[in-house]
Write an enzyme that holds these catalytic residues in place. Sequence first.
Site, PDB file in Angstrom:
ATOM      1  N   TYR A  26       0.827  -1.199   0.000  1.00 28.45           N
ATOM      2  CA  TYR A  26       0.000   0.000   0.000  1.00 28.45           C
ATOM      3  C   TYR A  26       0.869   1.260   0.000  1.00 28.45           C
ATOM      4  O   TYR A  26       0.694   2.149  -0.847  1.00 28.45           O
ATOM      5  CB  TYR A  26      -0.919   0.001   1.222  1.00 28.45           C
ATOM      6  CG  TYR A  26      -1.768   1.247   1.355  1.00 28.45           C
ATOM      7  CD1 TYR A  26      -2.923   1.406   0.595  1.00 28.45           C
ATOM      8  CD2 TYR A  26      -1.412   2.269   2.233  1.00 28.45           C
ATOM      9  CE1 TYR A  26      -3.716   2.541   0.705  1.00 28.45           C
ATOM     10  CE2 TYR A  26      -2.201   3.409   2.357  1.00 28.45           C
ATOM     11  CZ  TYR A  26      -3.340   3.540   1.589  1.00 28.45           C
ATOM     12  OH  TYR A  26      -4.107   4.677   1.703  1.00 28.45           O
ATOM     13  N   LYS A  67       1.160   3.834  -3.114  1.00 24.44           N
ATOM     14  CA  LYS A  67       0.678   5.206  -2.907  1.00 24.44           C
ATOM     15  C   LYS A  67       1.792   6.208  -3.206  1.00 24.44           C
ATOM     16  O   LYS A  67       1.534   7.298  -3.728  1.00 24.44           O
ATOM     17  CB  LYS A  67       0.170   5.377  -1.478  1.00 24.44           C
ATOM     18  CG  LYS A  67      -1.107   4.616  -1.158  1.00 24.44           C
ATOM     19  CD  LYS A  67      -2.321   5.177  -1.888  1.00 24.44           C
ATOM     20  CE  LYS A  67      -2.797   6.476  -1.261  1.00 24.44           C
ATOM     21  NZ  LYS A  67      -4.086   6.935  -1.857  1.00 24.44           N
TER      22      LYS A  67
END
Length: 417
Positions: free
Chosen positions: A176, A180
């Site tokens: 993640y 991101k």
Amino acid sequence: MKSNPAGSSPEACKATGQAPQQKTQTTPAKASQQKVVVTGGGGYLGFSLGSSLAQSGTSVILLDLRRPQWELSPGTKFIQADIRDEEALYSAFEGADCVFHAASYGMSGAEKLQKEQIESINVGGTKLVIDVCVRRRVPRLVYTSTVNVAFGGKRIEQGSEDSVPYFPLEKHLDHYSRTKAIADQLTLMANGTPLPGGGTLRTCVLRPPGIYGPEEQRHLPRVASHIKKRLFMFRFGDPGTRMNWVHVRNLVQAHVLAAEALTPTKGFVASGQAYYINDGESVNLFEWMAPLFEKLGYSQPWIQVPISWVYLTAAVMEYVHLALHPICSIPPLLTRSEVRSVAVTHTFQIAKARAQLGYAPDKFSFADVVERYVQSTTQKPRGSTAWTLLRLLLGLLLLLGLLAGALHLLGLQPSFQ
């Protein structure tokens, strides 16, 4: 535990209730003439943002794979679509003055271990959003990033946009945060892209920490569930460890201001810029969570466990989850990145957002949010006996003892600085 937020996921919780976002004090310029699209519009932040904009007169399209669990506000339209669906995006972005890209996947729990899904949504989806913005001549794009683009387990104290670089992509523990960070950079690099027929795409990114607020469905319910199961009897980390949080209304305010700051009226001040956004306060997680333990009727964590033990246990939970995933799903209590988030200080300044955007966070109380949460749920009997606690503790210690040696040989020892 915390990781940054943004948008709805295919595994979002279902619930009923009123819209979580009430009218914010910030009103976008010429709102009645605007049309905006909010990706991840079925999630907590996206829906709150869309509802606030609609209340100010903006025409809002909420786009998400899952439907919102709250009633739509007048002036909002929901489109059920995958962020990776090019045709759906092209249709939704028609005539849009601004796109708020808040959709993401893999923020917490078992989701964090689904590499392919995370990559395709967070990176592939963002590339597609940028591409369609250009083709549809959308002049403004605001991306909801995360503090995790800069934090990877190394201590950060009052970091700023200029003083803290991106954490090296290859060193991120979780997909993640890594994806991101890639999407964050892609959005900023897209700033200044010429639009067909004239005009320029202006972009900026906002980097919030974990979100809290009324009817938040990710962090608070998850922690509350663990507390009720007596899985949070222990605490770890230095009591002086600090982090930031942001109330959903403050984050909505920041998004509205960022969009305004991409207009000629504001001199395009936010064009190509990144901003850390939080409540302007730093807290210790266990102290901050105290009202939740109190309101649920449980004592606060009283067993102090070495960070290295918790980290090693989290590593085992990750590997067990991945190994058994084809057969059954055993969500990890904590992941390694979540342990680091709790155990290592990482706080950020909001001076740049204050100065350039006019961001002025309101004061909110987590205790008030907890009170509202408790009132909306039915407490189950505690049913927690001394024998149950002892068995849990002995089981934990035995597991840690057996695994510590093996994990040491695998090179999974943590580094906390």
